[in-house]
Design a protein around this motif. Structure first.
Motif, PDB file in Angstrom:
ATOM      1  N   SER A 191       0.834  -1.212   0.000  1.00 29.01           N
ATOM      2  CA  SER A 191       0.000   0.000   0.000  1.00 29.01           C
ATOM      3  C   SER A 191       0.860   1.250   0.000  1.00 29.01           C
ATOM      4  O   SER A 191       0.605   2.203  -0.747  1.00 29.01           O
ATOM      5  CB  SER A 191      -0.923  -0.007   1.226  1.00 29.01           C
ATOM      6  N   LEU A 195       1.341   3.973  -3.206  1.00 31.41           N
ATOM      7  CA  LEU A 195       1.064   5.392  -3.006  1.00 31.41           C
ATOM      8  C   LEU A 195       2.256   6.238  -3.436  1.00 31.41           C
ATOM      9  O   LEU A 195       2.093   7.276  -4.094  1.00 31.41           O
ATOM     10  CB  LEU A 195       0.727   5.648  -1.537  1.00 31.41           C
ATOM     11  N   ILE A 199       2.383   9.085  -6.393  1.00 28.10           N
ATOM     12  CA  ILE A 199       2.730  10.479  -6.104  1.00 28.10           C
ATOM     13  C   ILE A 199       3.923  10.937  -6.932  1.00 28.10           C
ATOM     14  O   ILE A 199       3.910  12.004  -7.545  1.00 28.10           O
ATOM     15  CB  ILE A 199       3.021  10.651  -4.603  1.00 28.10           C
TER      16      ILE A 199
END
Length: 435
Positions: A191, A195, A199
């Motif tokens: 996870s 992310l 980004i």
């Protein structure tokens, strides 16, 4: 690549690696003391089987992604298609492995009672596959510190917290507990890595031109790199499996303890290699052989300087360290530790040969060498293990490791025209002004 850049990156990556290995070593010490040699050997035996099972979906694709993403970024292309393609390839392999596990698990695991863990193992294969894909993407974008954090740091943190609370409330640890905790830790790592990828990478989509490439042209390279990864992992993980099948699981515990100790200095080397792999790929693609040789001189010199004191400490004080950390019942791991660290030091002195071949698109040379090595290992290790137990397995593994590294070093010199091994020329070159 300057010394200042290498050391700055190394301290960041090495700091993560140090913390990770300390936590991992702590976990191994706790499990070894709580479970005892026989049960800890059972855990090591099963863990090696799990690694062998998940390797085909992970190995090779990572090197391919680092190489191709690094090339796309430097040439101002977006590697989205490459990322999607390799992701689909890895997930397809994962599906196939899951089906094999469901249908033939009892045969693959040699009668071990692992059927109750099928669901966790299938999920673990998928989670680890996606995790390492994201880690490779980050490394290709030169986010080496982040990639190392997600791949080697999050898991041991979660596992340490879980084990602490488990023992704090006086609850016994079981194999199912460890598998579930590892699955949870991997899911958290995935996870966070996803992310970070979103980004730092996908938000910059408009800044790049979409990269067009041929799926058909990429498949041979991925197949070769995957085969290399599978054979390399088998060369390391086959020993515990054979020891467990031909000797006893207590001997597996000795081997696992020795490997845990040896990994203490190997992680420094991994940190240097992670930092320099994109630079090596770029120098070769630009045809800058002098810069490539300069980078390799720094890599091998740094690796040897870091590892030599640790190797000497293990040879002189290794038995005492093992007894104090794991307990007197694990002192049988000392000879295995000495054999492994000496072989690893010879490999370190020969340079990052496999990484150079992979980053320069010559993975076929690596595959050829590893295939020969694996055949030798299959022929010699069962005999050595049967005759001499865990020490025989360690000697067989050490000889094969030294052989494949020295042969790859020769292949790098013949194919690319640079030297990877430590020599007087290495230090002479480092005295000159770096680029």
């Amino acid at each position: 690549m300057s010394w200042q850049y290498l050391l700055k990156k190394l301290f960041g990556v090495t700091g993560i690696q140090v913390a990770s290995k300390l936590l991992t070593l702590t976990i191994s010490v706790v499990l070894a003391r709580e479970l005892g040699p026989e049960n800890f050997g059972n855990y090591g035996f099963i863990l090696s089987l799990l690694i062998l099972l998940s390797t085909p979906a992970i190995s090779g694709v990572n090197d391919f992604l680092v190489r191709e993403v690094s090339s796309c970024v430097r040439e101002q292309y977006h590697p989205k298609k490459i990322i999607y393609f390799t992701g689909a390839y890895s997930l397809t392999i994962s599906v196939f492995l899951s089906i094999v596990l469901i249908l033939f698990g009892s045969l693959i695991f040699g009668g071990e009672n692992l059927g109750q863990y099928n669901t966790q193992l299938i999920l673990l294969v998928f989670v680890r596959t996606l995790l390492y894909l994201n880690v490779a993407i980050l490394n290709g974008y030169a986010k080496s510190v982040l990639s190392q954090f997600f791949s080697v740091m999050v898991n041991p943190i979660v596992l340490c917290v879980y084990i602490f609370f488990k023992l704090r409330f006086s609850e016994p640890l079981t194999l199912e507990d460890v598998i579930n905790a590892y699955l949870s830790a991997s899911s958290i790592s995935l996870s966070m890595a996803f992310l970070a990828s979103f980004i730092f990478i996908f938000r910059n989509d408009a800044a790049f031109v979409v990269q067009g490439f041929s799926f058909k042209d990429c498949l041979p390279s991925i197949f070769r790199l995957s085969a290399i990864g599978v054979i390399s992992t088998a060369n390391y993980e086959l020993a515990p499996v054979l020891i467990g099948l031909l000797n006893d699981h207590e001997s597996v515990a000795y081997y696992r303890v020795a490997m845990q100790m040896a990994s203490i200095f190997v992680f420094f080397i991994a940190g240097v290699n992670v930092i320099t792999s994109p630079e090596i790929a770029h120098s070769y693609q630009k045809g800058d052989k002098d810069k490539l040789q300069n980078t390799l001189n720094k890599v091998v010199a740094t690796n040897v300087i870091i590892s030599l004191p640790i190797v000497l400490a293990f040879i002189v004080f290794g038995e005492e360290i093992i007894i104090r950390l794991f307990g007197v019942e694990y002192r049988g791991a000392y000879i295995v530790l000495v054999v492994i660290v000496l072989a690893q030091f010879i490999n370190i002195s020969s340079g990052p040969v496999a990484m150079v071949l992979h980053m320069t698109g010559h993975e076929n040379k690596s595959l050829e060498t590893l295939t020969y090595s694996f055949i030798v290992l299959l022929l010699t290790m069962p005999i050595m293990t049967h005759l001499y137990g865990v020490n025989g397995a360690a000697f067989s593994a050490a000889i094969v490791m030294i052989y494949w590294n020295l042969r790859m070093a020769v292949e790098v010199k013949k194919t690319i025209g640079v030297k990877t091994w430590l020599s007087l020329d290495t230090f002479n070159a480092l005295r000159n002004k770096t680029k």
